[in-house]
Design a protein around this motif. Structure first.
Motif, PDB file in Angstrom:
ATOM      1  N   MET A   1      -7.995  -6.282  12.178  1.00  0.00           N
ATOM      2  CA  MET A   1      -8.448  -6.682  11.020  1.00  0.00           C
ATOM      3  C   MET A   1      -7.923  -5.832  10.072  1.00  0.00           C
ATOM      4  O   MET A   1      -7.240  -4.281  10.076  1.00  0.00           O
ATOM      5  CB  MET A   1      -9.945  -6.125  10.055  1.00  0.00           C
ATOM      6  N   ILE A   2      -6.567  -6.172   9.253  1.00  0.00           N
ATOM      7  CA  ILE A   2      -5.938  -5.526   8.565  1.00  0.00           C
ATOM      8  C   ILE A   2      -6.533  -5.841   6.568  1.00  0.00           C
ATOM      9  O   ILE A   2      -6.760  -6.993   6.209  1.00  0.00           O
ATOM     10  CB  ILE A   2      -4.306  -5.521   8.104  1.00  0.00           C
ATOM     11  N   ILE A   3      -6.414  -4.828   6.771  1.00  0.00           N
ATOM     12  CA  ILE A   3      -6.685  -4.778   5.045  1.00  0.00           C
ATOM     13  C   ILE A   3      -5.042  -4.517   3.948  1.00  0.00           C
ATOM     14  O   ILE A   3      -4.568  -3.692   4.610  1.00  0.00           O
ATOM     15  CB  ILE A   3      -7.285  -3.535   4.052  1.00  0.00           C
ATOM     16  N   LEU A   4      -4.774  -6.056   3.432  1.00  0.00           N
ATOM     17  CA  LEU A   4      -3.415  -5.859   2.679  1.00  0.00           C
ATOM     18  C   LEU A   4      -3.531  -5.474   0.849  1.00  0.00           C
ATOM     19  O   LEU A   4      -3.713  -6.547  -0.103  1.00  0.00           O
ATOM     20  CB  LEU A   4      -2.384  -7.521   3.216  1.00  0.00           C
ATOM     21  N   LEU A   5      -3.023  -4.486   0.430  1.00  0.00           N
ATOM     22  CA  LEU A   5      -3.084  -4.134  -0.148  1.00  0.00           C
ATOM     23  C   LEU A   5      -1.635  -4.561  -0.655  1.00  0.00           C
ATOM     24  O   LEU A   5      -0.975  -3.719  -0.447  1.00  0.00           O
ATOM     25  CB  LEU A   5      -3.460  -2.731  -0.392  1.00  0.00           C
ATOM     26  N   PRO A   6      -1.838  -4.796  -2.595  1.00  0.00           N
ATOM     27  CA  PRO A   6      -0.550  -4.522  -3.307  1.00  0.00           C
ATOM     28  C   PRO A   6       0.289  -3.027  -3.531  1.00  0.00           C
ATOM     29  O   PRO A   6      -0.996  -1.777  -3.110  1.00  0.00           O
ATOM     30  CB  PRO A   6      -0.680  -5.002  -5.087  1.00  0.00           C
ATOM     31  N   LEU A 159      -8.322 -11.039  11.748  1.00  0.00           N
ATOM     32  CA  LEU A 159      -8.363 -11.501  10.044  1.00  0.00           C
ATOM     33  C   LEU A 159      -7.524 -10.016   9.602  1.00  0.00           C
ATOM     34  O   LEU A 159      -7.480  -9.424   9.384  1.00  0.00           O
ATOM     35  CB  LEU A 159      -9.754 -10.964   9.691  1.00  0.00           C
ATOM     36  N   GLN A 160      -6.865 -11.165   8.361  1.00  0.00           N
ATOM     37  CA  GLN A 160      -6.468 -10.510   7.357  1.00  0.00           C
ATOM     38  C   GLN A 160      -6.635 -10.760   6.160  1.00  0.00           C
ATOM     39  O   GLN A 160      -6.909 -11.834   5.945  1.00  0.00           O
ATOM     40  CB  GLN A 160      -4.997 -11.080   7.452  1.00  0.00           C
ATOM     41  N   LEU A 161      -7.522  -9.475   5.046  1.00  0.00           N
ATOM     42  CA  LEU A 161      -7.772  -8.766   3.954  1.00  0.00           C
ATOM     43  C   LEU A 161      -7.307  -8.933   2.820  1.00  0.00           C
ATOM     44  O   LEU A 161      -6.174  -7.888   2.867  1.00  0.00           O
ATOM     45  CB  LEU A 161      -9.119  -8.511   4.184  1.00  0.00           C
ATOM     46  N   ASP A 162      -6.390 -10.287   2.442  1.00  0.00           N
ATOM     47  CA  ASP A 162      -5.506 -10.366   1.304  1.00  0.00           C
ATOM     48  C   ASP A 162      -5.705  -9.741  -0.052  1.00  0.00           C
ATOM     49  O   ASP A 162      -6.395 -10.563  -1.255  1.00  0.00           O
ATOM     50  CB  ASP A 162      -5.182 -11.068   1.377  1.00  0.00           C
ATOM     51  N   PHE A 163      -5.349  -8.628  -0.451  1.00  0.00           N
ATOM     52  CA  PHE A 163      -5.890  -7.681  -1.918  1.00  0.00           C
ATOM     53  C   PHE A 163      -4.709  -8.080  -3.198  1.00  0.00           C
ATOM     54  O   PHE A 163      -5.257  -7.984  -4.049  1.00  0.00           O
ATOM     55  CB  PHE A 163      -6.637  -6.529  -1.238  1.00  0.00           C
ATOM     56  N   TYR A 180      -7.839 -14.308   0.799  1.00  0.00           N
ATOM     57  CA  TYR A 180      -7.831 -14.138  -0.184  1.00  0.00           C
ATOM     58  C   TYR A 180      -8.441 -13.679  -1.495  1.00  0.00           C
ATOM     59  O   TYR A 180      -9.726 -14.280  -1.101  1.00  0.00           O
ATOM     60  CB  TYR A 180      -6.475 -15.211  -1.376  1.00  0.00           C
ATOM     61  N   LEU A 181      -8.377 -12.260  -1.286  1.00  0.00           N
ATOM     62  CA  LEU A 181      -9.811 -11.822  -2.294  1.00  0.00           C
ATOM     63  C   LEU A 181      -9.920 -12.339  -3.766  1.00  0.00           C
ATOM     64  O   LEU A 181      -8.340 -11.075  -3.912  1.00  0.00           O
ATOM     65  CB  LEU A 181     -10.088 -10.446  -1.933  1.00  0.00           C
ATOM     66  N   ARG A 182     -10.120 -12.229  -4.423  1.00  0.00           N
ATOM     67  CA  ARG A 182     -10.671 -13.514  -5.547  1.00  0.00           C
ATOM     68  C   ARG A 182     -11.745 -12.321  -6.214  1.00  0.00           C
ATOM     69  O   ARG A 182     -12.536 -11.719  -6.430  1.00  0.00           O
ATOM     70  CB  ARG A 182     -10.437 -14.576  -5.683  1.00  0.00           C
ATOM     71  N   SER A 202     -11.786  -2.407  -9.115  1.00  0.00           N
ATOM     72  CA  SER A 202     -12.652  -3.312  -8.446  1.00  0.00           C
ATOM     73  C   SER A 202     -12.144  -3.838  -6.731  1.00  0.00           C
ATOM     74  O   SER A 202     -13.349  -3.351  -5.425  1.00  0.00           O
ATOM     75  CB  SER A 202     -13.278  -5.103  -8.397  1.00  0.00           C
ATOM     76  N   LYS A 203     -11.088  -4.235  -6.691  1.00  0.00           N
ATOM     77  CA  LYS A 203     -10.536  -3.912  -5.225  1.00  0.00           C
ATOM     78  C   LYS A 203      -9.868  -2.595  -4.727  1.00  0.00           C
ATOM     79  O   LYS A 203     -10.531  -2.402  -3.527  1.00  0.00           O
ATOM     80  CB  LYS A 203      -9.512  -4.781  -5.240  1.00  0.00           C
ATOM     81  N   GLY A 204      -9.686  -1.608  -4.793  1.00  0.00           N
ATOM     82  CA  GLY A 204      -9.378   0.364  -4.814  1.00  0.00           C
ATOM     83  C   GLY A 204     -11.082   0.037  -3.996  1.00  0.00           C
ATOM     84  O   GLY A 204     -11.149   0.932  -3.558  1.00  0.00           O
ATOM     85  N   LEU A 205     -12.298  -0.330  -5.001  1.00  0.00           N
ATOM     86  CA  LEU A 205     -13.879   0.117  -4.451  1.00  0.00           C
ATOM     87  C   LEU A 205     -13.963  -0.530  -3.983  1.00  0.00           C
ATOM     88  O   LEU A 205     -14.233   0.331  -2.219  1.00  0.00           O
ATOM     89  CB  LEU A 205     -14.276  -0.041  -5.895  1.00  0.00           C
ATOM     90  N   PHE A 206     -14.365  -1.830  -3.531  1.00  0.00           N
ATOM     91  CA  PHE A 206     -14.313  -2.701  -2.303  1.00  0.00           C
ATOM     92  C   PHE A 206     -13.741  -2.386  -1.282  1.00  0.00           C
ATOM     93  O   PHE A 206     -14.300  -1.857   0.068  1.00  0.00           O
ATOM     94  CB  PHE A 206     -14.189  -3.788  -2.720  1.00  0.00           C
TER      95      PHE A 206
END
Length: 249
Positions: A1-6, A159-163, A180-182, A202-206
């Motif tokens: 899994m990767i968590i893809l951040l801006p 899995l790739q979680l796109d933030f 994609y996380l909305r 919210s994205k940061g906390l998640f």
């Protein structure tokens, strides 16, 4: 899994003064040539402060950013996840992670930089200023990055979680294994509306909760089960999307 951040436009000063930018220490080494091309063009641009100010879209009070770019190759470095500041990264609060949590972040967190492309949480980078919409002479960022970043992300298994924001997603698409996380709020009528101001928080906390849990989710079902047990309201949204439903503060 990767968590893809801006990334964030704002960066923390300082770092390891005994080290400098080393492309060989960055994740996704297949992007080295693209990284070097953008860095070279940005350093050259910074030789003309007026042109750099216009290209970067910054104010006179932010001209220190031009000097950061000019000294990019020799400036101190620090891990990417600790370099970025701003609302999302304040919520993630990398400085407070335990060694075990930091090890998980290094394994699973990726930040999509306009300068370096995707980089790992622990990759050592200098402070810089370059946004997705900056105008670098000779290097149109969307055209420069899209194909190579798309290929690099497609090669990542799991899995790739796109933030990311839509703007950064235009610099490279994720793989078919991505979601994609909305961040949305829900009205009394059940209608969901995307949030703007509290989106990053919210994205940061998640992201922080995911890191602290330390679970390498292999499927969306696993992620949904964990999230709802951890106090988050995470639900399937439009195709290819998950809705993180939060209260509108």
């Amino acid at each position: 899994m990767i968590i893809l951040l801006p990334p964030s436009e704002t960066k923390r000063d300082g770092g390891d003064g005994n080290a400098a930018l080393d492309y060989g220490q960055l994740s996704f080494p297949e992007l080295t040539e693209e990284r070097q091309a953008v860095s070279k063009a940005l350093i050259e641009l910074s030789g003309d402060p007026d042109a750099a100010q216009s290209a970067l879209g910054i104010s006179t009070k932010q001209l220190f950013e031009v000097e950061r770019n000019r000294t990019l190759a020799v400036a101190p470095v620090m891990p990417a996840l600790k370099r970025y500041t701003g609302v999302l990264f304040d919520g993630l609060d990398a400085a407070s992670l335990t060694p075990e949590e930091w090890a998980f972040a290094e394994k699973c967190v990726v930040v999509h930089s306009a300068l370096f492309g995707p980089i790992g949480a622990g990759d050592p980078i200098p402070a810089y200023r370059l946004s997705h919409n900056s105008k670098v002479p000779g290097v149109p960022l969307k055209r420069h990055w899209r194909a190579s970043v798309t290929a690099a992300l497609a090669a990542v298994e799991g899995l790739q979680l796109d933030f990311r924001s839509e703007a950064y997603a235009q610099l490279g698409a994720t793989s078919p294994r991505s979601v994609y996380l909305r961040v949305v709020t829900e009205g009394a009528d059940g209608k969901r509306v995307a949030l703007s101001h509290f989106n990053k928080k919210s994205k940061g906390l998640f992201a922080r909760a995911l890191i602290r849990a330390g679970i390498d989710h292999e499927s969306i079902d696993s992620l949904l089960t964990w999230a709802n047990g951890a106090g988050f309201r995470l639900e399937p949204g439009a195709p290819g999307e998950l809705d993180l439903v939060v209260e509108n503060e």
